[in-house]
Design a protein around this motif. Structure first.
Motif, PDB file in Angstrom:
ATOM      1  N   LEU B 118      -2.645   5.188   1.876  1.00 55.87           N
ATOM      2  CA  LEU B 118      -3.087   3.886   1.371  1.00 55.87           C
ATOM      3  C   LEU B 118      -1.927   2.896   1.265  1.00 55.87           C
ATOM      4  O   LEU B 118      -2.102   1.801   0.698  1.00 55.87           O
ATOM      5  CB  LEU B 118      -3.749   4.069   0.002  1.00 55.87           C
ATOM      6  N   ALA B 119      -0.751   3.289   1.781  1.00 56.20           N
ATOM      7  CA  ALA B 119       0.439   2.418   1.758  1.00 56.20           C
ATOM      8  C   ALA B 119       0.737   1.904   0.355  1.00 56.20           C
ATOM      9  O   ALA B 119       0.926   0.706   0.145  1.00 56.20           O
ATOM     10  CB  ALA B 119       0.271   1.263   2.745  1.00 56.20           C
ATOM     11  N   LEU B 120       0.767   2.821  -0.609  1.00 54.28           N
ATOM     12  CA  LEU B 120       0.984   2.421  -2.001  1.00 54.28           C
ATOM     13  C   LEU B 120       2.456   2.500  -2.401  1.00 54.28           C
ATOM     14  O   LEU B 120       2.820   2.083  -3.495  1.00 54.28           O
ATOM     15  CB  LEU B 120       0.147   3.312  -2.937  1.00 54.28           C
ATOM     16  N   GLY B 121       3.301   3.057  -1.524  1.00 60.05           N
ATOM     17  CA  GLY B 121       4.720   3.257  -1.843  1.00 60.05           C
ATOM     18  C   GLY B 121       5.391   2.047  -2.480  1.00 60.05           C
ATOM     19  O   GLY B 121       5.979   2.163  -3.567  1.00 60.05           O
ATOM     20  N   PRO B 122       5.291   0.858  -1.875  1.00 55.81           N
ATOM     21  CA  PRO B 122       6.002  -0.302  -2.432  1.00 55.81           C
ATOM     22  C   PRO B 122       5.423  -0.785  -3.771  1.00 55.81           C
ATOM     23  O   PRO B 122       6.037  -1.603  -4.437  1.00 55.81           O
ATOM     24  CB  PRO B 122       5.800  -1.392  -1.361  1.00 55.81           C
ATOM     25  N   LEU B 123       4.239  -0.281  -4.140  1.00 57.35           N
ATOM     26  CA  LEU B 123       3.598  -0.777  -5.368  1.00 57.35           C
ATOM     27  C   LEU B 123       3.864   0.114  -6.571  1.00 57.35           C
ATOM     28  O   LEU B 123       3.535  -0.255  -7.700  1.00 57.35           O
ATOM     29  CB  LEU B 123       2.071  -0.864  -5.168  1.00 57.35           C
ATOM     30  N   LEU B 124       4.455   1.304  -6.341  1.00 48.44           N
ATOM     31  CA  LEU B 124       4.460   2.342  -7.370  1.00 48.44           C
ATOM     32  C   LEU B 124       5.006   1.890  -8.724  1.00 48.44           C
ATOM     33  O   LEU B 124       4.514   2.315  -9.754  1.00 48.44           O
ATOM     34  CB  LEU B 124       5.247   3.570  -6.879  1.00 48.44           C
ATOM     35  N   ASN B 125       6.015   1.021  -8.721  1.00 45.06           N
ATOM     36  CA  ASN B 125       6.620   0.636  -9.998  1.00 45.06           C
ATOM     37  C   ASN B 125       6.029  -0.636 -10.584  1.00 45.06           C
ATOM     38  O   ASN B 125       6.493  -1.113 -11.612  1.00 45.06           O
ATOM     39  CB  ASN B 125       8.134   0.473  -9.840  1.00 45.06           C
ATOM     40  N   ARG B 126       5.002  -1.176  -9.920  1.00 45.42           N
ATOM     41  CA  ARG B 126       4.424  -2.428 -10.414  1.00 45.42           C
ATOM     42  C   ARG B 126       3.333  -2.143 -11.442  1.00 45.42           C
ATOM     43  O   ARG B 126       2.795  -1.054 -11.519  1.00 45.42           O
ATOM     44  CB  ARG B 126       3.827  -3.213  -9.242  1.00 45.42           C
ATOM     45  N   ARG B 127       3.013  -3.179 -12.226  1.00 45.06           N
ATOM     46  CA  ARG B 127       1.909  -3.072 -13.180  1.00 45.06           C
ATOM     47  C   ARG B 127       0.665  -3.722 -12.578  1.00 45.06           C
ATOM     48  O   ARG B 127       0.779  -4.653 -11.782  1.00 45.06           O
ATOM     49  CB  ARG B 127       2.274  -3.765 -14.490  1.00 45.06           C
ATOM     50  N   PRO B 128      -0.524  -3.237 -12.958  1.00 43.17           N
ATOM     51  CA  PRO B 128      -1.758  -3.760 -12.349  1.00 43.17           C
ATOM     52  C   PRO B 128      -1.877  -5.283 -12.396  1.00 43.17           C
ATOM     53  O   PRO B 128      -2.399  -5.887 -11.461  1.00 43.17           O
ATOM     54  CB  PRO B 128      -2.854  -3.094 -13.179  1.00 43.17           C
ATOM     55  N   SER B 129      -1.375  -5.904 -13.477  1.00 47.43           N
ATOM     56  CA  SER B 129      -1.551  -7.359 -13.595  1.00 47.43           C
ATOM     57  C   SER B 129      -0.776  -8.116 -12.517  1.00 47.43           C
ATOM     58  O   SER B 129      -1.045  -9.282 -12.271  1.00 47.43           O
ATOM     59  CB  SER B 129      -1.099  -7.838 -14.975  1.00 47.43           C
ATOM     60  N   THR B 130       0.203  -7.470 -11.869  1.00 50.06           N
ATOM     61  CA  THR B 130       0.993  -8.160 -10.845  1.00 50.06           C
ATOM     62  C   THR B 130       0.469  -7.873  -9.439  1.00 50.06           C
ATOM     63  O   THR B 130       1.056  -8.329  -8.467  1.00 50.06           O
ATOM     64  CB  THR B 130       2.465  -7.728 -10.907  1.00 50.06           C
ATOM     65  N   LEU B 131      -0.639  -7.110  -9.334  1.00 55.24           N
ATOM     66  CA  LEU B 131      -1.163  -6.756  -8.012  1.00 55.24           C
ATOM     67  C   LEU B 131      -2.215  -7.759  -7.558  1.00 55.24           C
ATOM     68  O   LEU B 131      -2.899  -8.372  -8.381  1.00 55.24           O
ATOM     69  CB  LEU B 131      -1.808  -5.364  -8.051  1.00 55.24           C
ATOM     70  N   SER B 132      -2.370  -7.894  -6.236  1.00 55.07           N
ATOM     71  CA  SER B 132      -3.476  -8.687  -5.708  1.00 55.07           C
ATOM     72  C   SER B 132      -4.760  -7.869  -5.829  1.00 55.07           C
ATOM     73  O   SER B 132      -4.716  -6.662  -6.069  1.00 55.07           O
ATOM     74  CB  SER B 132      -3.209  -9.029  -4.251  1.00 55.07           C
ATOM     75  N   GLY B 133      -5.902  -8.536  -5.638  1.00 53.50           N
ATOM     76  CA  GLY B 133      -7.178  -7.831  -5.751  1.00 53.50           C
ATOM     77  C   GLY B 133      -7.267  -6.647  -4.798  1.00 53.50           C
ATOM     78  O   GLY B 133      -7.739  -5.570  -5.166  1.00 53.50           O
ATOM     79  N   GLY B 134      -6.801  -6.850  -3.556  1.00 51.78           N
ATOM     80  CA  GLY B 134      -6.856  -5.781  -2.563  1.00 51.78           C
ATOM     81  C   GLY B 134      -5.948  -4.615  -2.934  1.00 51.78           C
ATOM     82  O   GLY B 134      -6.324  -3.452  -2.792  1.00 51.78           O
TER      83      GLY B 134
END
Lengths: 232, 350
Positions: B118-134
């Protein structure tokens, strides 16, 4: 006592401040788990007697404090039904600082419960449902999802409770009297000083201390809550 | 692996009575808002208790009112992806993904594979509020998969996203369908999503199952296709890319005969899901000559209903939109041989 800051208040005033902080901290910390449990019960559970529990919790807010103090005295006093039972275990409330803590805890309980209950009501139960579909047991969901999410509300409730405990006067003086060094809290000390000729000066200094303590408690918890929110 | 549902539930505004089977692959629960789709999947996930009925997943009773079985969500092993993602806001993406690991040890070793898929590697340290809807939905899918589920429920996972974000997440869903051996229950009111993802369709209306069956069968059924929307009626035909011709056209083999497609970026041997809409087919009794249309296939009329003619094209069914007058003039009755002139063919998936 070489620091001018310490000389600003006499030993009896310092004693009252120290005792008030001790009484309020103990009252707040020991009553917090029960306040969380009661807030959860009122916010999340529908049971027969829901209204009665809610009414009992809020009673100290509405009753004259002297009535609450008197009820504590006849219940937890050395001759009272509960006081008599606890005395053999060395737990004595009457005319001790522990009694002041009990009075403060009961008087601040409705405020603490109210703030935490609002927190529970603001948590989206759908997040807890999501955790359940991921296999987490209910107690684990409570500890890892619900509690962290309502932490600001717990903080607000505890601060409010602490401030209320610092200011508690009527129930405390009725239940444990006003004995310097034993049960004389900050408000009791102010009251005693105002009864003495020439006591207005020291009383005014204690009034200033009260204001500073209350303000810093509120500002401190707001700051913590905002830092928590920023991490989201 | 399969899911069998037969439940009844009544509450103000809806009288729910649904029964269907969901085999491996994507089963789309399709219907208008308020028809009971979400109530049905909530009952399956254990988030709502129906009045009565049975829910059986892979031979395991999750709910059975007669036998007084009602497993809590924790014991059902059903991964849920909700429209609103429902990520834990106080945890990082990594902590969200690892949340089920403590209770569902089976999937914990798949962590790296699912993060990669799901190509989640670059997101691992982020919090949900900083993510885009996708990104949020991708994280929610990953978290659901890491709960080691035996069924994946996706309740309108794209409904909260704009078209660009939908396009961004769609390939991940297709990959999920093709790579993960799980029955997936996909709730949607979007025809486009159903056409692109579903293998089985359960059509719901006012708390009832109007019809259920393979998508290809429903699309080619003149009675049912209009329920998906008049413009969407048609056929879903699978074919294999044969070759690219000198002029750039691509030849695709289907059971009804070869089709020529332009502007297609496909490699020989690739399987394609092609859509032929009912209003893109012209019928002719004689083999037509001198036409600009390249794709003409022999067909047989199998049914006629309300401006739609059902055809047999090879071993597949298709629909043609024809006026009642043409039906009469051409004498189109079941069994009539004819020729289907196909004006255009659309890709349902890449």
């Amino acid at each position: 006592m070489s620091l001018p800051f310490l000389d600003w208040l006499g030993p009896q005033e310092w004693q009252a401040i120290r005792l008030s902080v001790q009484v309020s901290l103990v009252a707040t910390i020991l009553s917090l788990p029960l306040a969380i449990a009661v807030a959860w019960l009122l916010a999340r559970r529908n049971f027969p007697g829901h209204g009665l529990v809610s009414g009992l919790v809020h009673l100290p807010l509405i009753l004259p404090p002297v009535v609450t103090g008197y009820l504590l005295l006849i219940t937890f006093g050395t001759k009272g039904p509960v006081g008599r039972l606890l005395e053999p275990f060395g737990i004595i409330f009457a005319f001790r600082w522990t009694g002041a803590a009990l009075a403060a805890a009961i008087m601040s309980f409705p405020l603490t419960v109210r703030a935490i209950r609002l927190g529970f009501e603001a948590v989206d139960p759908k997040l807890e449902q999501a955790a359940a579909t991921l296999g987490a047991p209910r107690i684990w969901i409570f500890l890892t999802v619900t509690l962290p999410l309502i932490f600001p509300a717990i903080l607000a409730g505890a601060t409010l409770g602490f401030a209320k405990a610092m200011g508690e006067f009527g129930a405390t003086i009725t239940f444990v009297s006003n004995i310097p060094g034993k049960t004389q809290t900050l408000p009791s000390a102010i009251y005693a000083l105002l009864e003495q000729p020439g006591g207005e000066g020291p009383a005014m200094r204690l009034v200033l201390v009260s204001i500073v303590v209350a303000l810093s408690a509120v500002i401190g918890s707001e700051y913590l809550a905002r830092r928590m929110a920023a991490r989201r | 692996m399969s899911l069998s549902v037969d439940i009844r539930h009544q509450f103000p505004g809806l009288d729910l009575n649904v029964a269907f089977e969901a085999p491996t692959g994507v089963t789309a629960l399709f219907g208008p808002s308020g028809c009971g789709k979400s109530t049905t999947v909530n009952a399956i996930a254990g988030l709502m208790r129906p009045d009565s009925g049975r829910i059986v997943l892979d031979g395991r009773a999750l709910y059975d009112s007669d036998r007084r079985i009602d497993l809590p969500p924790q014991a059902r092993r059903i991964g849920c992806v909700f429209q609103d993602a429902r990520l834990f806001p106080h945890m990082t993406v990594a902590a969200n993904l690892r949340y089920p690991a403590r209770f569902r040890k089976g999937a914990a070793r798949d962590f790296d594979r699912i993060v990669e898929m799901l190509a989640l590697g670059p997101l691992l340290n982020r919090r949900p509020s900083t993510l885009s809807g996708g990104e949020r939905q991708r994280t929610a899918i990953g978290r659901a998969l890491l709960s080691d589920p035996q069924l994946l429920i996706m309740d309108e996972p794209l409904a909260a996203l704009d078209d660009a974000r939908k396009e961004e997440i769609m390939p991940w869903l297709e990959r999920l369908r093709d790579e993960v051996q799980l029955p997936i229950l996909y709730v949607s009111h979007s025809v486009a999503e159903v056409l692109r993802l579903a293998t089985t369709v359960v059509l719901m209306q006012k708390g009832r199952v109007a019809h259920s069956g393979p998508l290809t069968q429903i699309l080619a059924d003149p009675e049912l296709a209009p329920q998906l929307g008049a413009r969407e009626a048609g056929a879903l035909i699978t074919g294999t890319v044969e070759a690219r011709e000198a002029d750039g056209m691509v030849r695709v083999a289907t059971s009804a005969g070869p089709l020529l497609l332009a502007d297609l970026d496909a490699q020989p041997g690739q399987m394609l899901r092609l859509r032929i809409l009912a209003h893109e087919i012209i019928l002719s009794r004689e083999a037509p000559v001198g036409l600009s249309a390249l794709n003409v296939l022999p067909a047989t009329v199998t049914a006629v209903s309300d401006g739609l003619v059902q055809l047999k094209l090879g071993d597949q069914k298709a629909l043609a939109q024809v006026t009642p007058r043409s039906v009469e003039v051409l004498g189109l009755t079941p069994g009539t041989p004819c020729f289907a002139v196909i004006k255009s063919v659309a890709m349902a998936r890449s």
